[in-house]
Design a protein around this motif. Structure first.
Motif, PDB file in Angstrom:
ATOM      1  N   ASP A 679       0.828  -1.218   0.000  1.00 19.52           N
ATOM      2  CA  ASP A 679       0.000   0.000   0.000  1.00 19.52           C
ATOM      3  C   ASP A 679       0.855   1.257   0.000  1.00 19.52           C
ATOM      4  N   ARG A 682       2.046   1.759  -3.488  1.00 19.94           N
ATOM      5  CA  ARG A 682       0.978   2.307  -4.333  1.00 19.94           C
ATOM      6  C   ARG A 682       0.815   3.813  -4.082  1.00 19.94           C
ATOM      7  N   ARG A 683       0.937   4.184  -2.825  1.00 18.23           N
ATOM      8  CA  ARG A 683       0.796   5.605  -2.486  1.00 18.23           C
ATOM      9  C   ARG A 683       1.908   6.419  -3.178  1.00 18.23           C
ATOM     10  N   ARG A 686       1.181   6.546  -6.915  1.00 10.83           N
ATOM     11  CA  ARG A 686       0.051   7.467  -7.177  1.00 10.83           C
ATOM     12  C   ARG A 686       0.534   8.913  -7.109  1.00 10.83           C
ATOM     13  N   SER A 687       1.380   9.188  -6.142  1.00  9.04           N
ATOM     14  CA  SER A 687       1.916  10.550  -6.024  1.00  9.04           C
ATOM     15  C   SER A 687       2.756  10.892  -7.252  1.00  9.04           C
ATOM     16  N   LYS A 689       2.333   9.797 -10.181  1.00  8.05           N
ATOM     17  CA  LYS A 689       1.437  10.039 -11.318  1.00  8.05           C
ATOM     18  C   LYS A 689       1.018  11.504 -11.387  1.00  8.05           C
ATOM     19  N   ARG A 690       0.961  12.140 -10.195  1.00  6.09           N
ATOM     20  CA  ARG A 690       0.542  13.539 -10.171  1.00  6.09           C
ATOM     21  C   ARG A 690       1.721  14.489 -10.392  1.00  6.09           C
ATOM     22  N   ASN A 694       4.422  11.939 -17.283  1.00  6.69           N
ATOM     23  CA  ASN A 694       3.890  10.577 -17.480  1.00  6.69           C
ATOM     24  C   ASN A 694       4.903   9.583 -18.050  1.00  6.69           C
ATOM     25  N   TYR A 700       4.937  -0.196 -11.655  1.00  6.99           N
ATOM     26  CA  TYR A 700       5.150  -0.756 -10.320  1.00  6.99           C
ATOM     27  C   TYR A 700       4.759  -2.234 -10.332  1.00  6.99           C
ATOM     28  N   LEU A 713      -3.047   0.700  -9.146  1.00  4.45           N
ATOM     29  CA  LEU A 713      -2.820   1.836  -8.254  1.00  4.45           C
ATOM     30  C   LEU A 713      -4.076   2.242  -7.489  1.00  4.45           C
ATOM     31  N   HIS A 714      -5.232   1.931  -8.034  1.00  2.00           N
ATOM     32  CA  HIS A 714      -6.474   2.369  -7.375  1.00  2.00           C
ATOM     33  C   HIS A 714      -7.306   1.159  -6.991  1.00  2.00           C
TER      34      HIS A 714
END
Ligand code: SF4
Length: 748
Positions: A679, A682-683, A686-687, A689-690, A694, A700, A713-714
Motif C-alpha cells: 500500500d 501504491r501511495r 500514485r503521487s 502520477k501527479r 507521465n 510498479y 494503483l487504485h
C-alpha cells in the motif's frame, strides 16, 4: 595616497624638509621582536637632517612614548598603538607600520587625533607568494610525510597513493591583492585553474587574468582543492574562516593561511579538527596559540587537511625581515567593496561547478571529482582491484566508522560477500570530516551489512529461491520463465554487492550452489536457443554481465548472432552506479558491433547520478537503442515520493526510459531494513502520477516467482486482497499472468 599627509618619501629628501616635516623619527620595536638592532639603515635613508633613534620598549612603556612622542614613528608589529596612545600623544603626526598588516594600530583613533598611518602593502609579496606555494606543494604532494618515510628507510610506493596532481585542480584565493595575484600567477604556471573571492577588486579583473570570480566565499571554498588566504586583518576579516566556512571546504581541501592568524576562528578550527581526530597528527600554529591539526596520511581521500601558518611563517616567507620599506600606503585604504549585481551568481571555475549546483543538475564533473583522485581512479579494473572488502579496509576509509558496524561487517564477510568500489564509497555522505558514513545515507544503507533478517517464514534463509524456479532452468545458466524470452545467468559476481540483492543466492552467498557460467553450459544454451524459435529475446543478466571482459562479452554476443541472428539482445547492468568507468569506448563499440538492442539500468537513488554516470550513460546511449531503468523500491533508500520523483525526472531528462519499479522480494536479505508494504508503494506511485511527467513514471510490479504482477494503483473489485497464512503473516492475493490465484507476503 593623499599628499596632505607626510609619507616616507618626504622623509628621504634630506637636509631641506618641508616646513612641517618631522625632525625626529623613532624606530620602535619590542624586546622580543628583535627585528632592529640599530637605526643606522633608517638614518642613512633619511639623511643627516633628521634625527633617527631606535626605541626598544615594552607595551607597558607605550604611554611614556606617547607623552614624549617623536614626530614620526616607524613601528614594528610587536608593539600596539591603541586609542590610549593617541589620547596621550603630544606631537606624533605620522606612524609608518613596517609591515603589510596594520591591525596593531588603532587607525580610527589615529584618524581622530590627526595622525596619518601608513603601511607597506608590497612588503614581501614575492616571498609570501613563494612560501604559500611551498606550503601547498608540501601539503598536496605530501612532501614532508614521504620524505620522513624515505629517511626512515622506507621505500613503499603505496605510501604515495592519493598524492594529487596539481594540473587541472582548482586554486581559490580569498583576497586578490598583490600577494593573492602573485600566488595565482605561480599556481597557474602549474596548470591550476584560478578562482578568487574579493569584493574589493575591480570588476573585470577576472577577465584581464582569465580567472574565475566568486561573489560568495562559501561557493569558492566548496569548489577548490587548494584555498589560500590573503586578506588584511580587520573587523571584516577577523574570523572570516569560521566554522561554517571551514565546513564549506571541499572534502580533502588544503587551506593555507599566510595572512594574520586571527582570520581563522581558532575555536571553530579546533572543533572541526577535533572531529577529525585521526591516527596521524601534525602540530601547527595559528595566531598566537598552538593548535593540533590532524591529518591522515593513510586513506586515499583524507578529510579536511589544514596547513596553518606558523606564527613565524610570515617571517620565513619574507626572508630577512629588516629592509627599507618601499612606498607606505594609508592604512586601511582599500576603497569600497564592489557589490554583487542584483541577481548575479558566482560563476563556477569553468568545469568545477559548485557542489550544490552539481547536486541539482548532472554536469560533466562529479562533486567528488572536483577533488583529485589517485592515479588509476578512472580505470574500472583499478576500481575493482581497490574495492573495499573487509571491516579493516572500511575503517581505513572511514576511520570514524562505529565499532558495532565494523563488527557487523566482519561477521557478515565470513559468509556473505561484502564489496564496495572506491568510486561508490566516494558518493556516500559522511559527517563533515569524511570520517564516519552517515547511518541514513541511502547509498551506505545498500552496501553496509546491518540489521537482522526477517524472522517469519518469508524471510531470507540462505536456501529458498525467489525467482529462479527449478522447472524454468532449461540449462544450468538459462532460465525460460516467459514464452518469448530467456534469461542467461551470465555472471555470479558484481562490482559491489547490494545487501538486499534479489539474487542473493547467486551473488551474496560465498558458497553459492548456483552453477557458474561455463563454456559447456553455454554450448547447451546455444543449442536450446537454436531449437526454440519461439524465443525472441535473450537477456544477459547475473550478477553483473559487465564483470566479464570485452573479449568474453564479444565472444558470447558473436555466438548468439551466429546461432540466432534475429534475436533481440538485452543486458541488465549496475555498472553505471557502482563502477561507471567500466563503460569504456571499447565496451560501447562491442555492444554496437553486436547490435545489442536494449539495456536495463539498475539504479536506486538520485545520488547515484553523477557526471561520471552521465558520461557512461551517454556512451551506452550512443551504442544501444533503448536504455531503460530498473529501480528496486527500498525503505530508507528511495521509498518516498520526493526521492522517486527526483530520480524519475533525472532519468527522464537523461533520456532513460522508465522501466520497472520493483517491489521488494520476500526471500531477499535484510528485509527488516528495506521492506515496504504494497500500500505504501501504491501511495508513492500514485503521487508520482501527479508530480512526475507521465513517460517518466515506471511500472510498479511485484516480482512474484511465477512472474511479474503489475500492481494496480487504485482500489477496485478485481484488485488484490489481503489474507493471512497459517503463521499469521499478512498476504496479498492476486491473479497472475497465467490466470492462477497466487499470494505474496505483505507484512504491515
Ligand atoms: S548489482 Fe544487482 S545482482 Fe549484483 S548484488 Fe546488486 S542487485 Fe544483486
Amino acid at each position: 595616497m593623499s599628499r596632505s599627509h607626510t609619507d616616507s618619501r618626504d622623509l628621504q629628501r634630506g637636509p631641506a624638509p618641508a616646513p612641517n616635516a618631522p625632525r625626529v623619527v623613532a624606530v620602535v620595536d619590542a624586546p622580543e621582536g628583535g627585528y632592529v638592532d640599530s637605526a643606522d639603515l633608517e638614518q642613512r635613508e633619511v639623511g643627516s637632517g633628521i634625527d633617527v633613534r631606535l626605541r626598544v620598549l615594552s607595551q607597558s612603556e607605550v604611554p611614556e612614548l606617547a607623552r614624549r612622542a617623536p614626530e614620526c614613528i616607524i613601528l614594528w608589529h610587536r608593539i600596539s598603538l591603541t586609542a590610549e596612545f593617541f589620547a596621550l600623544n603630544s606631537c606624533c603626526r605620522v606612524v609608518v607600520c613596517a609591515s603589510v598588516g596594520h591591525d596593531h594600530v588603532d587607525t580610527e583613533a589615529a584618524r581622530a587625533s590627526g595622525v596619518a598611518v601608513y603601511h607597506v602593502p608590497d612588503y614581501g609579496v614575492d616571498e609570501v607568494a613563494d612560501h604559500t606555494l611551498a606550503l601547498a606543494l608540501n601539503a598536496v604532494r605530501r612532501v614532508r610525510e614521504l620524505d620522513a618515510h624515505v629517511r626512515d628507510g622506507g621505500w613503499e610506493w603505496r605510501r604515495a597513493e592519493g598524492v594529487r596532481r596539481l594540473r587541472g585542480a582548482a586554486w581559490g584565493l580569498v583576497g586578490c591583492g598583490r600577494i593573492g595575484q602573485a600566488v595565482a600567477r605561480r599556481a597557474a604556471s602549474f596548470g591550476m585553474r584560478i578562482g578568487f573571492y574579493d569584493p574589493y577588486v575591480h570588476p573585470g579583473t577576472e577577465k584581464a587574468h582569465g580567472w574565475t570570480r566568486f561573489w560568495s566565499l562559501h561557493e569558492l571554498l566548496a569548489a577548490c582543492e587548494v584555498v589560500s588566504l590573503h586578506v588584511p586583518l580587520s573587523p571584516e576579516t577577523e574570523h572570516m574562516m569560521d566554522r561554517a566556512a571551514l565546513e564549506a571546504l571541499a572534502p580533502g581541501a588544503v587551506l593555507i593561511n599566510t595572512s594574520r592568524g586571527a582570520v581563522v576562528d581558532e575555536d571553530a578550527l579546533r572543533q572541526v579538527l577535533d572531529r577529525g581526530r585521526r591516527t596521524g597528527r601534525r602540530r601547527a600554529r595559528t595566531g598566537r596559540r598552538r593548535l593540533a591539526a590532524r591529518t591522515s596520511p593513510g586513506p586515499p581521500h583524507p578529510p579536511l587537511r589544514l596547513l596553518l601558518r606558523r606564527v613565524d611563517d610570515r617571517t620565513a616567507a619574507q626572508g630577512r625581515p629588516r629592509r627599507r620599506p618601499g612606498a607606505p600606503r594609508r592604512a586601511g585604504d582599500r576603497g569600497r567593496p564592489h557589490r554583487v549585481r542584483p541577481g548575479a551568481r558566482s560563476p563556477s571555475l569553468s568545469d568545477v561547478p559548485s557542489r550544490r549546483a552539481q547536486r541539482r543538475v548532472p554536469m560533466p564533473l562529479a562533486p567528488k571529482e572536483a577533488v583529485a583522485r589517485p592515479v588509476g581512479w578512472k580505470d574500472w579494473k583499478w576500481q575493482q582491484r581497490h574495492a573495499v572488502r573487509t571491516a579493516g579496509a572500511i575503517k581505513e576509509y572511514f576511520p570514524g566508522c562505529p565499532p558495532e558496524v565494523l563488527r557487523e561487517i566482519d561477521a557478515h564477510a565470513s559468509t556473505r560477500r561484502f564489496q564496495v568500489t572506491p568510486y561508490y564509497l566516494s558518493l556516500i555522505r559522511t559527517d563533515g570530516d569524511r570520517l564516519r558514513p552517515l547511518e541514513d545515507d541511502p547509498l551506505w544503507r545498500q552496501v553496509c551489512p546491518s540489521a537482522p533478517e526477517r524472522a517469519d517464514p518469508y524471510g531470507y534463509d540462505g536456501e529458498s529461491e525467489n525467482w529462479e524456479l527449478d522447472e524454468e532452468m532449461v540449462t544450468p545458466v538459462a532460465q525460460h520463465k516467459y514464452g518469448n524470452r530467456v534469461i542467461i545467468r551470465y555472471s555470479n559476481i558484481c562490482h559491489a554487492y547490494c545487501q538486499f540483492c534479489y539474487e542473493a543466492l547467486r551473488t551474496l552467498e560465498r558458497n553459492s550452489s548456483k552453477p557458474s557460467f561455463e563454456r559447456r553450459h553455454w554450448l547447451q544454451t546455444l543449442d536450446y536457443l537454436a531449437d526454440h524459435a519461439e524465443v525472441e529475446e535473450v537477456i544477459l543478466s547475473g550478477g553483473e554481465p559487465f564483470m566479464h571482459s570485452d573479449e568474453q562479452l564479444a565472444g558470447v554476443l558473436a555466438d548468439l548472432r551466429e546461432v540466432r541472428p534475429e534475436l533481440i539482445v538485452r543486458i541488465h547492468t549496475r555498472s553505471l552506479t557502482f563502477n561507471p568507468f567500466r563503460v569504456t569506448e571499447a565496451l560501447a563499440q562491442t555492444l554496437r558491433a553486436h547490435e545489442v538492442q536494449a539495456l536495463g539500468l539498475h539504479i536506486t537513488h538520485p545520488n547515484e547520478i553523477t557526471p561520471v554516470f552521465v558520461e557512461a550513460l551517454r556512451r551506452l546511449q550512443s551504442a544501444v537503442p533503448l536504455v531503460f531503468s530498473n529501480v528496486p523500491l527500498l525503505r530508507g533508500v528511495n521509498a518516498c515520493p520526493e526521492t522517486m520523483r527526483e530520480l524519475s525526472m533525472s532519468l527522464y531528462r537523461l533520456g532513460v526510459h522508465a522501466g520497472y519499479l520493483y517491489h521488494f522480494m520476500p526471500r531477499s536479505p535484510k528485509s527488516e531494513l528495506f521492506w515496504v508494504p504494497v500500500d505504501e508503494g501504491r501511495r508513492i506511485v500514485r503521487s508520482m502520477k501527479r508530480h512526475v511527467s507521465n513517460p517518466a513514471v515506471p511500472e510498479y510490479v511485484l516480482p512474484h516467482p511465477t512472474g511479474k504482477y503489475t500492481v494496480p494503483l487504485h482500489d477496485a473489485d478485481e484488485h488484490p486482497r489481503h489474507e493471512q497464512d497459517s503463521d499469521g503473516v499478512r498476504l496479498l492475493g492476486f491473479v497472475n499472468w497465467r490466470g492462477e490465484h497466487v499470494t505474496y507476503p505483505d507484512p504491515e
